[in-house]
Design an enzyme around this catalytic site. Structure first.
Site, PDB file in Angstrom:
ATOM      1  N   LYS A 209       0.841  -1.199   0.000  1.00  0.00           N
ATOM      2  CA  LYS A 209       0.000   0.000   0.000  1.00  0.00           C
ATOM      3  C   LYS A 209       0.879   1.253   0.000  1.00  0.00           C
ATOM      4  O   LYS A 209       0.691   2.157  -0.786  1.00  0.00           O
ATOM      5  CB  LYS A 209      -0.917  -0.046   1.232  1.00  0.00           C
ATOM      6  CG  LYS A 209      -1.892   1.080   1.293  1.00  0.00           C
ATOM      7  CD  LYS A 209      -2.851   0.903   2.446  1.00  0.00           C
ATOM      8  CE  LYS A 209      -3.574   2.194   2.711  1.00  0.00           C
ATOM      9  NZ  LYS A 209      -4.411   2.131   3.901  1.00  0.00           N
ATOM     10  N   GLU A 215      10.756  -4.877   3.871  1.00  0.00           N
ATOM     11  CA  GLU A 215      10.792  -6.267   3.421  1.00  0.00           C
ATOM     12  C   GLU A 215      10.408  -6.367   1.950  1.00  0.00           C
ATOM     13  O   GLU A 215      11.077  -7.025   1.147  1.00  0.00           O
ATOM     14  CB  GLU A 215       9.815  -7.124   4.242  1.00  0.00           C
ATOM     15  CG  GLU A 215      10.178  -7.307   5.699  1.00  0.00           C
ATOM     16  CD  GLU A 215       9.617  -6.211   6.606  1.00  0.00           C
ATOM     17  OE1 GLU A 215       9.336  -5.089   6.115  1.00  0.00           O
ATOM     18  OE2 GLU A 215       9.482  -6.473   7.812  1.00  0.00           O
ATOM     19  N   GLY A 269      -4.594  -2.131   5.412  1.00  0.00           N
ATOM     20  CA  GLY A 269      -3.781  -3.243   4.907  1.00  0.00           C
ATOM     21  C   GLY A 269      -4.351  -4.613   5.253  1.00  0.00           C
ATOM     22  O   GLY A 269      -4.477  -5.489   4.399  1.00  0.00           O
ATOM     23  N   ARG A 270      -4.748  -4.802   6.503  1.00  0.00           N
ATOM     24  CA  ARG A 270      -5.190  -6.139   6.927  1.00  0.00           C
ATOM     25  C   ARG A 270      -6.623  -6.452   6.494  1.00  0.00           C
ATOM     26  O   ARG A 270      -7.128  -7.531   6.775  1.00  0.00           O
ATOM     27  CB  ARG A 270      -5.015  -6.308   8.436  1.00  0.00           C
ATOM     28  CG  ARG A 270      -5.634  -5.228   9.282  1.00  0.00           C
ATOM     29  CD  ARG A 270      -5.134  -5.320  10.721  1.00  0.00           C
ATOM     30  NE  ARG A 270      -5.572  -4.192  11.530  1.00  0.00           N
ATOM     31  CZ  ARG A 270      -4.952  -3.026  11.611  1.00  0.00           C
ATOM     32  NH1 ARG A 270      -3.860  -2.816  10.913  1.00  0.00           N
ATOM     33  NH2 ARG A 270      -5.413  -2.065  12.396  1.00  0.00           N
ATOM     34  N   GLU A 355      -3.428  -6.955  15.343  1.00  0.00           N
ATOM     35  CA  GLU A 355      -2.966  -5.639  14.909  1.00  0.00           C
ATOM     36  C   GLU A 355      -4.093  -4.613  15.099  1.00  0.00           C
ATOM     37  O   GLU A 355      -3.843  -3.433  15.303  1.00  0.00           O
ATOM     38  CB  GLU A 355      -2.507  -5.680  13.443  1.00  0.00           C
ATOM     39  CG  GLU A 355      -1.640  -4.497  13.056  1.00  0.00           C
ATOM     40  CD  GLU A 355      -0.933  -4.662  11.715  1.00  0.00           C
ATOM     41  OE1 GLU A 355       0.237  -5.091  11.698  1.00  0.00           O
ATOM     42  OE2 GLU A 355      -1.552  -4.370  10.677  1.00  0.00           O
ATOM     43  N   HIS A 386      -3.505 -33.719  17.989  1.00  0.00           N
ATOM     44  CA  HIS A 386      -2.300 -34.476  18.309  1.00  0.00           C
ATOM     45  C   HIS A 386      -1.149 -33.560  18.679  1.00  0.00           C
ATOM     46  O   HIS A 386       0.002 -33.993  18.727  1.00  0.00           O
ATOM     47  CB  HIS A 386      -1.919 -35.358  17.114  1.00  0.00           C
ATOM     48  CG  HIS A 386      -2.977 -36.366  16.784  1.00  0.00           C
ATOM     49  ND1 HIS A 386      -3.030 -37.609  17.377  1.00  0.00           N
ATOM     50  CD2 HIS A 386      -4.053 -36.278  15.983  1.00  0.00           C
ATOM     51  CE1 HIS A 386      -4.087 -38.255  16.922  1.00  0.00           C
ATOM     52  NE2 HIS A 386      -4.739 -37.469  16.075  1.00  0.00           N
ATOM     53  N   LYS A 509      10.396  -0.853  13.440  1.00  0.00           N
ATOM     54  CA  LYS A 509      10.836  -0.535  12.065  1.00  0.00           C
ATOM     55  C   LYS A 509      11.901   0.556  12.093  1.00  0.00           C
ATOM     56  O   LYS A 509      12.925   0.463  11.422  1.00  0.00           O
ATOM     57  CB  LYS A 509       9.651  -0.013  11.239  1.00  0.00           C
ATOM     58  CG  LYS A 509       8.629  -1.056  10.838  1.00  0.00           C
ATOM     59  CD  LYS A 509       7.613  -0.393   9.892  1.00  0.00           C
ATOM     60  CE  LYS A 509       6.359  -1.212   9.739  1.00  0.00           C
ATOM     61  NZ  LYS A 509       5.314  -0.536   8.976  1.00  0.00           N
TER      62      LYS A 509
HETATM   63  O1  F6P Z   1       3.796  -3.124   9.630  1.00  0.00           O
HETATM   64  C1  F6P Z   1       2.445  -3.365   9.603  1.00  0.00           C
HETATM   65  C2  F6P Z   1       1.844  -3.006   8.277  1.00  0.00           C
HETATM   66  O2  F6P Z   1       1.713  -1.645   8.161  1.00  0.00           O
HETATM   67  C3  F6P Z   1       0.523  -3.717   8.095  1.00  0.00           C
HETATM   68  O3  F6P Z   1      -0.531  -3.061   8.672  1.00  0.00           O
HETATM   69  C4  F6P Z   1       0.443  -3.842   6.615  1.00  0.00           C
HETATM   70  O4  F6P Z   1      -0.483  -4.803   6.247  1.00  0.00           O
HETATM   71  C5  F6P Z   1       1.864  -4.212   6.292  1.00  0.00           C
HETATM   72  O5  F6P Z   1       2.641  -3.460   7.195  1.00  0.00           O
HETATM   73  C6  F6P Z   1       2.306  -3.979   4.884  1.00  0.00           C
HETATM   74  O6  F6P Z   1       2.212  -2.641   4.506  1.00  0.00           O
HETATM   75  P1  F6P Z   1       2.325  -2.209   3.009  1.00  0.00           P
HETATM   76  O7  F6P Z   1       1.190  -2.811   2.247  1.00  0.00           O
HETATM   77  O8  F6P Z   1       2.273  -0.707   3.017  1.00  0.00           O
HETATM   78  O9  F6P Z   1       3.643  -2.707   2.476  1.00  0.00           O
END
Ligand code: F6P
Length: 541
Positions: A209, A215, A269-270, A355, A386, A509
């Protein structure tokens, strides 16, 4: 309008629940059933393909009424209106929360800052549809003219967990495309995957987003280098697609504007799998199935919006979970899908729930004096039986359990499905009824002094909710996920917290960015002694 800012503990209902709890906390589920022959129907909801049985919970009619009173006192009904109408209920980020708009019919009108957003959603849906069809049919090809065989979704958090969970859950409906998900900045994760891929036939979808997530940018950059090294810089334009709200950052990365699928700030995002973040879902199962998923979610939205609290699935389940968290002081909740296809559901829910509702400041900006959030965990049954069921049955903790199962299996192997579902039903029965010392002495033909008796006793009275759904279809899955989304909302409203921000992820972060530059320059600055010693050891490599 903003959400109300009522401290739930100051309500009449909370106080009444508190008193009621002392009367009911030691009551036995078995006795509830013995005293009410209609309990199973009194405490269940039948809605479309869903049968939600919450009768094996440690509640009676008074509990249910008081929980509903609580929801009313904190103005849940008004909050639901604000949520769907696009009010900026994500107040700390000044944003509306409108993932529900993504699954609304195209003739609906939902305004953000005075503009109806539904037409632009429809445009993007058409783009998703056309792109998916062109990739699936092989009309759009890679740089050497070959059709795509593999799709790699690069994203993390909401830009990974939703699409990953759904594509796994709906694998039965999948076409020939192989889907892969890269999320972790751990290079071993990416390189292991790249080793298996053919650069001529691999499509990368970079989902972020913000397009600033470390990452995702690391992984996208390395994937681009891999492609360029194996072919040429011109290949990038055909093999890289992005989903983002930051068009500029994506074009700077080298992705062509016509391959960018937009996202809006009112999609958290979630909660974004319903948007173009779900492009990998549409590619994997085809657009029509993706639309079914959206339709199922929309049906749940309508149920949530229009049904009285007494019969409202997300409301009842949200209040039940709150009952255990705030009154029984349960620390965790377990979700056990009896469908291996749903094996990623618990980790998806971990982000959605934790979150959202892991907050310690209320909507007045004041520290909270009661528990919020819920620690969600789980694994598919029967594997879970199990692994950790021992602790649920005989451990010292109260762990409310949610069982999700289907009447029909997808491959229609009745023999297996009957065995699976026999376990599903048996476990909720065992959790509730337990096993008494008398039953054990009978079984062992011994008397009560037999040394094994105490070890074999199951105290029972463990609460569970059973969600029995007809079949794992895209539509039912859409409804199930929307049910969890609304349940999160219900709890957030009652807890008087903002569920749609996530400031708690920022500090780590920031510190990681500083530490990374220290590692790169081999110069450790001021840290606590523990971190300094660890970094020193790491740099000795
Ligand atoms: O670090 C948490 C977060 O902001 C989440 O809420 C989100 O889903 C994820 O990182 C990824 O964010 P982006 O889509 O901006 O890379």
């Amino acid at each position: 309008m903003l959400l109300p800012t009522i401290d739930p503990t100051t309500t009449k209902a909370w106080k009444a629940l508190h008193n009621h709890f002392t009367c009911i906390k030691d009551a036995y589920l078995k006795d509830f059933f013995a005293n009410n022959s209609d309990r199973a129907s009194d405490f269940s909801i039948l809605w479309k393909d869903f049968y939600v049985d919450y009768s094996k919970n440690r509640i009676d009619k008074t509990t249910k009424n008081l929980l509903i009173d609580l929801a009313k006192e904190v103005k849940l009904d008004q909050s639901i209106q604000e949520y769907f109408a696009g009010s900026k209920i994500n107040n700390t980020e000044k944003r509306a929360v409108l993932h529900t708009a993504l699954r609304t019919p195209s003739d609906a009108v939902i305004r953000v800052n005075g503009t109806n957003i539904v037409p632009e959603i429809s445009v993007v849906k058409e783009e998703i549809k056309a792109f998916s069809q062109n990739i699936i049919t092989g009309k759009l090809k890679g740089h050497t003219g070959k059709a795509f065989t593999d799709v790699v979704n690069i994203g993390i958090g909401g830009s990974d967990l939703g699409p990953l969970m759904i594509t796994e859950a709906l694998a039965f409906y999948k076409n020939h495309l192989n889907l892969h998900f890269i999320s972790n900045v751990d290079g071993d994760h990416l390189h292991q995957k790249l080793k298996e891929l053919n650069p001529e036939t691999t499509l990368f979808i970079i989902v972020s987003k913000t397009f600033t997530t470390q990452e995702t940018l690391f992984n996208a950059t390395t994937a681009r280098e891999w492609l360029v090294n194996q072919s040429s810089p011109q290949a990038v334009i055909k093999h890289f697609v992005a989903v983002s709200s930051s068009i500029e950052k994506v074009t700077d990365f080298g992705i062509s504007e016509e391959y960018i699928f937009p996202l809006w700030d009112w999609v958290g995002g979630r909660f974004s799998l319903w948007s173009a973040v779900g492009l990998s879902i549409s590619l994997a199962i085809g657009y029509d199935n993706f639309q079914e998923l959206l339709d199922g979610a929309h049906e749940m939205d309508e149920h949530f919006k229009n049904t009285s609290f007494e019969e409202n699935i997300p409301v009842i389940l949200g209040l039940l979970s709150l009952w255990y968290t705030n009154f029984f002081k349960a620390e965790t909740e377990v979700v056990i899908p009896y469908a291996h296809y749903l094996h990623r559901l618990p980790s998806y829910l971990q982000q959605a729930v934790m979150e959202s509702n892991g907050k310690n400041v209320d909507r007045n900006g004041k520290p909270i004096t009661y528990q919020t959030g819920g620690i969600i965990w789980g694994e598919p049954g029967t594997n879970a039986q199990h692994a950790f069921f021992q602790l649920i049955h005989q451990g010292t903790k109260l762990i409310p359990a949610e069982f999700i199962g289907f009447k029909h299996s997808l491959f229609q192997d009745k023999k297996h499905h009957n065995a699976l579902m026999a376990n599903f039903f048996a476990q909720t029965e065992a959790l509730m009824n337990g096993k008494t010392a008398t039953q054990i002495t009978k079984e062992l033909s011994c008397d009560a002094s037999h040394p094994l008796v105490p070890f074999k006793v199951f105290k029972g009275n463990n609460p569970s909710t059973t969600i029995l759904i007809d079949k794992l279809t895209p539509k039912n899955l859409g409804a199930l996920i929307a049910m969890y989304e609304h349940r999160i909302f219900v709890q957030g409203v009652v807890w008087n917290i903002y569920s749609y921000d996530q400031w708690g992820v920022e500090l780590g972060k920031q510190l990681a960015t500083t530490i990374l530059s220290e590692i790169k320059t081999n110069q450790i600055h001021q840290h606590d002694p523990s971190t300094s010693a660890l970094l020193k050891r790491f740099l000795e490599r």
